[in-house]
Scaffold this active site. Structure first.
Site, PDB file in Angstrom:
ATOM      1  N   CYS A  11      -5.098   7.848  26.573  1.00  0.00           N
ATOM      2  CA  CYS A  11      -4.060   7.564  27.574  1.00  0.00           C
ATOM      3  C   CYS A  11      -2.918   6.756  26.968  1.00  0.00           C
ATOM      4  O   CYS A  11      -2.599   5.653  27.422  1.00  0.00           O
ATOM      5  CB  CYS A  11      -4.668   6.833  28.769  1.00  0.00           C
ATOM      6  SG  CYS A  11      -5.857   7.835  29.675  1.00  0.00           S
ATOM      7  N   ARG A  22      -3.779   5.219  12.262  1.00  0.00           N
ATOM      8  CA  ARG A  22      -2.647   5.010  11.359  1.00  0.00           C
ATOM      9  C   ARG A  22      -1.319   5.557  11.893  1.00  0.00           C
ATOM     10  O   ARG A  22      -0.285   4.887  11.761  1.00  0.00           O
ATOM     11  CB  ARG A  22      -2.955   5.602   9.983  1.00  0.00           C
ATOM     12  CG  ARG A  22      -4.111   4.908   9.255  1.00  0.00           C
ATOM     13  CD  ARG A  22      -4.293   5.427   7.840  1.00  0.00           C
ATOM     14  NE  ARG A  22      -3.179   5.047   7.006  1.00  0.00           N
ATOM     15  CZ  ARG A  22      -2.290   5.907   6.521  1.00  0.00           C
ATOM     16  NH1 ARG A  22      -2.383   7.202   6.815  1.00  0.00           N
ATOM     17  NH2 ARG A  22      -1.307   5.487   5.755  1.00  0.00           N
ATOM     18  N   ARG A  44      -7.569   3.690  -1.212  1.00  0.00           N
ATOM     19  CA  ARG A  44      -7.266   5.037  -0.710  1.00  0.00           C
ATOM     20  C   ARG A  44      -7.175   6.049  -1.849  1.00  0.00           C
ATOM     21  O   ARG A  44      -7.442   7.235  -1.656  1.00  0.00           O
ATOM     22  CB  ARG A  44      -5.980   5.019   0.107  1.00  0.00           C
ATOM     23  CG  ARG A  44      -4.719   5.065  -0.682  1.00  0.00           C
ATOM     24  CD  ARG A  44      -3.480   5.125   0.186  1.00  0.00           C
ATOM     25  NE  ARG A  44      -3.277   3.874   0.884  1.00  0.00           N
ATOM     26  CZ  ARG A  44      -2.933   3.783   2.169  1.00  0.00           C
ATOM     27  NH1 ARG A  44      -2.773   4.865   2.882  1.00  0.00           N
ATOM     28  NH2 ARG A  44      -2.741   2.613   2.729  1.00  0.00           N
ATOM     29  N   SER A  99       0.828  -1.194   0.000  1.00  0.00           N
ATOM     30  CA  SER A  99       0.000   0.000   0.000  1.00  0.00           C
ATOM     31  C   SER A  99       0.866   1.249   0.000  1.00  0.00           C
ATOM     32  O   SER A  99       2.019   1.224   0.428  1.00  0.00           O
ATOM     33  CB  SER A  99      -0.915   0.011   1.230  1.00  0.00           C
ATOM     34  OG  SER A  99      -1.823  -1.057   1.206  1.00  0.00           O
ATOM     35  N   PRO A 117      -8.027  -0.101  -6.507  1.00  0.00           N
ATOM     36  CA  PRO A 117      -7.694   1.114  -5.765  1.00  0.00           C
ATOM     37  C   PRO A 117      -8.665   1.328  -4.611  1.00  0.00           C
ATOM     38  O   PRO A 117      -9.862   1.084  -4.737  1.00  0.00           O
ATOM     39  CB  PRO A 117      -7.842   2.220  -6.817  1.00  0.00           C
ATOM     40  CG  PRO A 117      -8.850   1.671  -7.782  1.00  0.00           C
ATOM     41  CD  PRO A 117      -8.599   0.184  -7.833  1.00  0.00           C
TER      42      PRO A 117
END
Length: 475
Positions: free
Chosen positions: A387, A356, A312, A231, A310
């Site tokens: 946290c 991500r 993204r 990717s 395809p």
């Protein structure tokens, strides 16, 4: 002594920290005369006031434009070489019934890899013959459900999956084997999917053995090979090398001619920051198909039908997440013998709506969305409310130095793998997804509430209506 270089080499100090970098924002994003950000005709502050923050704003027209461009580009490139191309939208990037309808209306098919994604595509009205089914561990129940729904082609990852498929098939099924070309994409290890030591696909040796097994099943028909090298890949060199290797195997399995279908997957890179130089889809389609055609010509065979996936590249740039700034904290950072300041800007979301950066160090950019500012740019790190010290939304960015509590912040290129990977970490509800088109906004995925989280907590109502298992006694 000069100030330390706390920012990476690829990030330069902007002359205008309000400017929207071309290629990173949706084509219809702009600064209004007031200085606020407008997304497809709608003021960002109005969107935030109406739908709350965080909110993922998805530009419908950007998704449609990119889907249509992909369909047209790969189809035209294939036709120039006397073959056809089938383009699938990779639903794992972001899938909803609305998005499934948009991309299919613009000429794409839909790729799914779970019963849930299949259900969304079918609920959206996608024709079963336009759905591709991936995944490395499809159960017998999932395969039966797909075939019962009318899917006629299944991408098979391994021998166990093939045997499950053979056991549930009641009519002819086309099989596409996922193989490992051995080409290593220039990307993060977690994104590279064609190297040998990982869970996806078959070695060429195993694929050859499995092809022979397929021939023994009367209802299964091997129609092609699939390979996905990773990717966020720029350029075509990896695709060409992978295609050359997979095409050689296809010719072998096809008895001297390629199998009818060669699926080269997706992974086409897009720009997340000003440092990224992404190739536009039409240019990419031409380059990839030309390269594959050259490989076929060198082998002396006709080019098989092609497929691409395809994800993204269709939805990524269409998404912009709006956050409300809370705490702003300058931190003194020591670098070698010098010191400098990095300003931490905390927002009301974080790794629960964009995992991500924490997963594999993905880089993003950001801009003030509610106003413009003449203040000098200052180096910031945008962080979330969770946290975890790794709860970073934007690792390195320059924002106006007067960024403060209450500001609205926009992070672009969040239309892929943000909503898909979202979670309820720290019991934070997942945000809504709002589609914008020609000055109109509507919710396409509802945001969660605290009440939604409590509704799933069986302890809050003593687990009524949930199954209870008791022991059968002791020996």
């Amino acid at each position: 002594m000069s100030a330390p270089r706390l920012a990476p080499d690829w990030l330069s100090v902007p002359t205008d920290p309000n400017a929207l970098v071309d290629g990173v924002w949706p084509a219809r994003a702009e600064r209004a005369d007031s200085g606020s950000l407008r997304l497809n005709g709608l003021d960002a502050e109005r969107l935030a006031d109406t739908f709350g923050t965080p909110v993922l704003v998805l530009d419908e027209d950007e998704v449609r434009d990119r889907a249509r461009a992909a369909a047209e580009a790969f189809t035209a490139a294939a036709e120039r070489h006397g073959t056809t191309a089938r383009v699938y939208y990779a639903g794992k990037a972001f899938l909803s019934t609305a998005v499934a309808r948009w991309v299919t209306e613009e000429g794409l098919n839909v790729d799914v890899c779970s019963p849930g994604e299949l259900a969304v595509a079918l609920h959206a009205g996608v024709e079963p013959t336009r759905i591709g089914y991936h995944g490395n561990n499809k159960s017998a129940a999932a395969l039966r459900e797909a075939l019962d729904a009318g899917l006629t082609s299944i991408n098979v990852d391994n021998a166990d999956e093939l045997r499950r498929l053979a056991a549930v098939a009641t009519g002819p099924v086309d099989v596409v084997l996922r193989v490992l070309s051995g080409v290593h994409a220039e990307t993060h290890d977690f994104l590279a999917t064609a190297h040998e030591d990982q869970k996806f696909g078959l070695s060429f040796e195993d694929a050859t053995a499995l092809a022979a097994e397929i021939a023994a099943y009367p209802l299964l028909n091997l129609v092609g090979l699939h390979c996905h090298i990773g990717s966020q890949i720029f350029g075509v060199a990896g695709f060409r090398e992978s295609a050359a290797r997979v095409l050689e195997l296809s010719i072998q399995l096809g008895g001297g001619q390629p199998l009818p279908l060669l699926n080269l997957g997706g992974g086409f890179g897009i720009a997340y920051t000003a440092a990224d130089d992404a190739t536009e889809l039409p240019e990419l389609a031409d380059a990839i198909v030309d390269a594959v055609a050259e490989v076929a010509a060198e082998a002396g065979v006709a080019l098989p039908a092609l497929a691409f996936e395809p994800g993204r590249a269709i939805s990524g740039t269409a998404g912009v997440t709006l956050y409300r700034v809370g705490s702003v904290k300058p931190v003194t950072v020591e670098a070698t013998e010098e010191t400098g300041t990095r300003t931490y800007v905390a927002v009301d979301g974080g790794m629960s709506d964009n995992a991500r950066p924490a997963l594999y160090g993905a880089q993003y950019s950001a801009r003030l969305a509610g106003r413009s500012s003449d203040a000098a740019p200052t180096l910031v790190r945008v962080v979330g409310m969770h946290c975890e010290s790794g709860d970073i939304v934007v690792d390195h960015e320059y924002l106006p130095g007067d960024v403060h509590d209450g500001d609205l912040l926009a992070v672009p290129v969040t239309g892929a793998y943000c909503a898909s990977l979202s979670s309820n970490y720290n019991h934070v509800p997942r945000p809504p997804v709002v589609a914008v088109s020609h000055g109109t906004a509507r919710v396409i995925v509802r945001g969660e509430t605290i009440a939604d989280l409590l509704a799933r907590d069986a302890g809050s109502d003593e687990g009524k209506d949930e199954p209870v298992l008791t022991g059968e006694g002791t020996a």
